[in-house]
Scaffold this motif. Structure first.
Motif: not given
Length: 338
Positions: A198-205
């Motif tokens: 699961t990729i959290p909401a905070s990930v930008e890159q």
């Protein structure tokens, strides 16, 4: 360049913004170095093999290239806040380097940036952290369930790449913190038992080929509040689903690409097990050369084009030689018109 000369001190003036490849390689007497420019880029192998006993890293460096200070005798590295990138083996085998501090500005860093230093050798086996960075898994074992601690902002390039780390094939789950901003290039390459993430909401890159080699991965789920990425049926896209980034293992041999997709990342289908990719006529604008080819030798990837409800075989690609990784675009366009 000044490589292999008997220089013992170097002054870099303010007007210099880049120190190029091998500029001072193996200057065996170079101990004093002063860099005055702003946001200076240190090129690959720029100071490899230079002792630099009296050098303290400057506050005005923007990035450190591959092996840029490898084998030097510096003892501390406190990176300035202008630094954004530290590349592969930038300080590798600096045997006396024991004190390292990295500012939050550094999001792109190689997991091998400090291999062979006194600092790295002193780290216990297991998860190695460097300030806000998850650097890598050290040693010959890895947990089945890996949790990256809260407060971590970046996962280093190649952090769990099995070429650099031991037993990453044992990892079945990875829990990512809500503080995470960047997942590095090749970060999970070789996590062959990883099934879901699961990729959290905070990930930008999310770096290049982050999931390549994750042959058991069946689902990538992105927090719906993430502003940069999204997922659908376990497949990873950019936020507005115009780019397909990675397709995990599919239960069937066919995948239908959403109509919104205009580009597909390199090796997006490398571990999907997909035999056919179905798309609509508008997808002719794809960069087909970047579709991504299965890596297991002998497999064949059928790319299908759906025109007025009928499937038309565009091409049949043998990957005995990995299809040369990037296919010549002109040949593909010619195939389309046949």
């Amino acid at each position: 360049t000044f490589a292999n000369t008997a220089l013992n001190n170097v002054f870099i003036p303010k007007n210099i913004t880049k120190i190029c490849y091998k500029a001072f390689e193996n200057c065996n007497y170079l101990n004093d170095l002063e860099i005055k420019g702003d946001n200076v880029e240190i090129g690959e192998r720029a100071f490899i093999g230079c002792p630099l006993k009296n050098y303290s890293p400057s506050e005005n460096i923007s990035n450190y290239g591959d092996s840029s200070f490898r084998y030097s005798k510096i003892r501390n590295f406190h990176a300035g806040k202008t630094v954004t990138e530290i590349a592969y083996n930038a300080f590798g085998d600096c045997k006396e380097l024991s004190d390292i501090k990295i500012p939050d500005t550094v999001l792109k860093i190689s997991s091998c940036a400090f291999d062979g230093t006194k600092w790295y050798d002193a780290q216990p086996d297991g998860s190695v952290y460097l300030d806000h960075i998850y650097l890598r898994n050290k040693g010959e074992s890895a947990p089945q369930n890996l949790t990256i601690k809260e407060g971590t902002k970046t996962i280093a390039d190649g952090a769990l790449f099995n070429v650099f780390c031991g037993a990453t094939e044992n990892i079945k789950t990875i829990s990512l913190p809500n503080s995470l901003i960047r997942i590095g290039d090749l970060a999970f390459n070789g996590c062959t038992s990883l099934t879901e993430i699961t990729i959290p909401a905070s990930v930008e890159q999310i770096g290049e080929y982050a999931f390549l080699g994750c042959e058991s991965l069946t689902s990538i789920n992105v927090d719906p509040n993430n502003k940069f990425y999204s997922s659908k049926n376990g497949v990873l896209f950019n936020k507005n689903k115009t780019e397909l980034i990675y397709c995990p293992k599919q239960s069937s041999g066919e995948y239908t690409v959403p109509n919104s997709v205009k580009a597909i990342k390199s090796f997006a289908f490398a571990n999907s097990g997909t035999e056919r990719i179905v798309s609509t006529e508008q997808m002719l604008s794809w960069k087909i050369m970047q579709l991504g080819i299965p890596l297991n030798l002998g497999d064949r990837l059928f790319l299908m084009l759906q025109i007025n409800g009928n499937l038309k075989t565009l091409m049949q690609l043998s990957v005995a030689q990995r299809v040369q990784q990037l296919i010549n675009m002109s040949k593909i366009l010619k195939t389309m018109t046949n």
